[in-house]
Scaffold this motif. Structure first.
Motif: not given
Length: 311
Positions: A1-6, A26-30, A71-75, A109-115
């Motif tokens: 799962m590609n996850i962004i954590i802002t 989980n592949n996490i980008v901070v 795929k997921q953005i944790w804002h 833009k990224q057509k994510i699954e979950k915000f």
């Protein structure tokens, strides 16, 4: 799962990175601009192959590349200081509302699954219903911070409906714990280290609010994201008890082996925009079989012990 954590180098964000990184799928980008967060908070997680850090200003920088394939953005990125939001109104609006809109554009833009969004109990203002349920209204925040979070919630609901991704809005009580750099516990400990003989308490000491330990908060978020399946899912996160400000001062003084004189300032409200009484109804999350491990008093004690140790 590609996850962004802002905001992943901040207080709650860094604890979330630690938890989610334990799942090696989980592949996490901070993403953090480090204006208030600290890279040191996730130094151990950055040694892992599934965690990466990108320094970006979510307000001004181009974001297309760093959000690619998410795929997921944790804002969680925000200006979290309720007290200073009355003074720094423009900054707080930009950092909380405009930034959220920028991140939502990336979700589209990224057509994510979950915000997933970190909101706040302050959106309720001075609620007449206690404990306060998610469907309470009308919502009348009394702080600029609360107003910006409520505005962000509305934008998230619209984007989620228009662009077909699932959203999760979590309204936090007062979260305390490891890596906290603001709030009443941090304030009291800092003041007592400077002057062990007296402690200024904003307000009359009778303010009473619910405090939740950060690990409990993160467990609740993860469970909600896993189990809830509406287009927009809104949950309160808190404890079913509360702690008086004067008691927090007593707990901290005792743990620091001090007997300071309390100096009260500011009347019944600690500051303009402060909500003096707050407890959230958490029955929606309890139906998903989540309950906090720690009471409000226990959360304060554990958070204080960790802060004293780290100082």
């Amino acid at each position: 799962m590609n996850i962004i954590i802002t905001g992943g180098c901040g207080f709650i964000g860094s604890n979330l990175v630690r938890k989610l990184s334990k799942n090696k799928t989980n592949n996490i980008v901070v993403i953090d601009n480090l204006s208030s967060g600290k890279l040191d908070f996730i130094k151990e997680e950055l040694k892992l192959p599934n965690v990466n850090f990108i320094k970006k200003d979510l307000l001004k920088d181009d974001l297309d590349e760093c959000f690619c394939k998410a795929k997921q953005i944790w804002h969680l990125a925000a200006n979290p200081d309720v007290k200073s939001s009355t003074i720094k109104r423009k900054d707080v609006f930009e950092q909380n509302v405009i930034v959220t809109n920028n991140v939502l554009e990336q979700a589209k833009k990224q057509k994510i699954e979950k915000f997933i969004f970190a909101s706040t109990s302050t959106i309720y203002g001075i609620a007449k219903q206690m404990p306060t349920k998610e469907d309470y209204g009308p919502l009348k925040p009394i702080s600029i911070y609360g107003a910006t979070k409520l505005c962000s919630e509305a934008m998230i609901c619209a984007y989620s409906s228009l662009y077909s991704f699932r959203s999760f809005i979590f309204r936090f009580a007062n979260v305390v714990g490891l890596n906290s750099t603001h709030g009443v516990i941090y304030d009291f400990v800092t003041k007592l280290k400077k002057n062990p003989k007296e402690l200024e308490i904003l307000g009359d000491g009778n303010q009473i609010k619910s405090y939740i330990y950060c690990d409990d908060c993160i467990d609740a978020m993860i469970l909600g994201v896993k189990k809830a399946n509406n287009n927009v899912n809104i949950f309160n996160i808190g404890t079913e008890n509360w702690t008086q400000t004067r008691k927090i001062a007593d707990i901290i003084s005792s743990l620091m082996n001090l007997k300071p004189k309390y100096i009260y300032a500011g009347g019944k409200q600690g500051w303009a925009g402060d909500v003096p009484k707050m407890m959230l109804d958490i029955s929606k999350l309890k139906k998903l079989r989540w309950i906090p491990k720690y009471s409000s008093d226990d959360a304060v004690k554990i958070a204080t012990e960790k802060l004293i140790k780290d100082c």
